[in-house]
Design an enzyme around this catalytic site. Sequence first.
Site, PDB file in Angstrom:
ATOM      1  N   ARG A   1       0.924  -0.689   0.196  1.00  0.00           N
ATOM      2  CA  ARG A   1      -0.166  -0.041   0.356  1.00  0.00           C
ATOM      3  C   ARG A   1       0.655   1.435   0.016  1.00  0.00           C
ATOM      4  O   ARG A   1      -0.018   2.308  -0.007  1.00  0.00           O
ATOM      5  CB  ARG A   1      -0.975  -0.367   1.332  1.00  0.00           C
ATOM      6  N   ASN A   2       1.804   0.655   0.185  1.00  0.00           N
ATOM      7  CA  ASN A   2       3.701   2.142   0.134  1.00  0.00           C
ATOM      8  C   ASN A   2       3.461   2.741  -1.350  1.00  0.00           C
ATOM      9  O   ASN A   2       3.814   2.133  -2.256  1.00  0.00           O
ATOM     10  CB  ASN A   2       4.447   1.392   0.754  1.00  0.00           C
TER      11      ASN A   2
ATOM     12  N   ASP B   1       8.977  -8.933   0.535  1.00  0.00           N
ATOM     13  CA  ASP B   1       8.664  -9.122   1.895  1.00  0.00           C
ATOM     14  C   ASP B   1      10.932  -9.259   1.909  1.00  0.00           C
ATOM     15  O   ASP B   1      11.723  -9.466   1.084  1.00  0.00           O
ATOM     16  CB  ASP B   1       8.575 -10.828   2.816  1.00  0.00           C
TER      17      ASP B   1
ATOM     18  N   GLY C   1      13.568   2.071   8.802  1.00  0.00           N
ATOM     19  CA  GLY C   1      13.595   0.812   9.657  1.00  0.00           C
ATOM     20  C   GLY C   1      14.897   1.322  10.605  1.00  0.00           C
ATOM     21  O   GLY C   1      15.417   2.086  10.960  1.00  0.00           O
TER      22      GLY C   1
HETATM   23  P1  IMP Z   1       8.364  -6.231   5.543  1.00  0.00           P
HETATM   24  O1  IMP Z   1       7.529  -5.157   5.544  1.00  0.00           O
HETATM   25  O2  IMP Z   1       7.667  -7.515   6.437  1.00  0.00           O
HETATM   26  O3  IMP Z   1       9.133  -6.521   4.133  1.00  0.00           O
HETATM   27  O4  IMP Z   1       9.141  -5.690   7.032  1.00  0.00           O
HETATM   28  C1  IMP Z   1      10.190  -5.166   5.992  1.00  0.00           C
HETATM   29  C2  IMP Z   1      10.738  -4.723   7.489  1.00  0.00           C
HETATM   30  O5  IMP Z   1      12.610  -4.355   7.775  1.00  0.00           O
HETATM   31  C3  IMP Z   1      11.068  -3.008   7.692  1.00  0.00           C
HETATM   32  O6  IMP Z   1       9.514  -2.941   8.840  1.00  0.00           O
HETATM   33  C4  IMP Z   1      12.030  -2.978   8.152  1.00  0.00           C
HETATM   34  O7  IMP Z   1      12.705  -2.828   9.871  1.00  0.00           O
HETATM   35  C5  IMP Z   1      13.269  -3.473   7.347  1.00  0.00           C
HETATM   36  N1  IMP Z   1      13.411  -3.333   6.602  1.00  0.00           N
HETATM   37  C6  IMP Z   1      12.934  -3.640   5.167  1.00  0.00           C
HETATM   38  N2  IMP Z   1      14.060  -2.959   4.052  1.00  0.00           N
HETATM   39  C7  IMP Z   1      14.554  -2.081   4.906  1.00  0.00           C
HETATM   40  C8  IMP Z   1      15.291  -0.975   4.499  1.00  0.00           C
HETATM   41  O8  IMP Z   1      15.625  -0.554   2.910  1.00  0.00           O
HETATM   42  N3  IMP Z   1      15.474  -0.028   5.484  1.00  0.00           N
HETATM   43  C9  IMP Z   1      15.641  -0.242   6.602  1.00  0.00           C
HETATM   44  N4  IMP Z   1      14.719  -0.907   7.540  1.00  0.00           N
HETATM   45  C10 IMP Z   1      14.371  -2.688   6.414  1.00  0.00           C
END
Ligand code: IMP
Length: 201
Positions: free
Chosen positions: A9-10, A72, A156
Amino acid sequence: MTRLVLSSRNKGKLLELQRMLATIAPHIELVSVADFPEIGDVEETGSTFEENALLKAETIAMKTGLAAIADDSGLCIDALNGAPGVLSARWSGEHGNDRANLEKVLKEMEEVQPDKRQGKFVSVVALALPDGRTEICRGEIHGDIRYSPVGDGGFGYDPIFQPDGYHVTMAELSADEKDRISHRGRAMRAITPVIAELLSE
Ligand code: IMP
């Protein structure tokens, strides 16, 4: 036009992929899962990035009857045996609390020596077609975990991740530069020609 549904949704992710597809597959119309309110969030129950990305893409393809793409991602740290990994978004126990997640990692890494702080960001992108076919691409970026956060870009774990070959953290890079070297940028660029080939006019 062939429609392709993105699981995220981003808006930023949607625009980024739209830009990449526009040049090599202009016949594809990328839409967000947000345009299908009847589809709720798909739970990430898998134990690998691949499983979770596939689960999301396949569920959306099945529910919409359209091709779907899902990603993911997470941070894997050697000294923590690959953690937080697929649990990156909820490492502190609270889903999506970036600050708490990062603080927990810093605490766990407090005693880890400078030469033992390697880790990597991983992004896995899955494409699922309504006929059941699937494709997967993985992107990675390796680096070191800092002792304290620096920078306010990105999101993140960016403020504590220093990519190999850089003296700054991922949170100090411009958005363009991050996209150019990041795990997600790499995985997205790898899947673009696959989408163009499988979703022909
Ligand atoms: P997803 O939405 O399940 O893929 O969650 C990925 C999680 O990994 C995020 O909430 C972040 O904590 C971490 N993450 C993934 N990609 C990045 C990035 O590019 N920078 C920093 N944290 C990331």
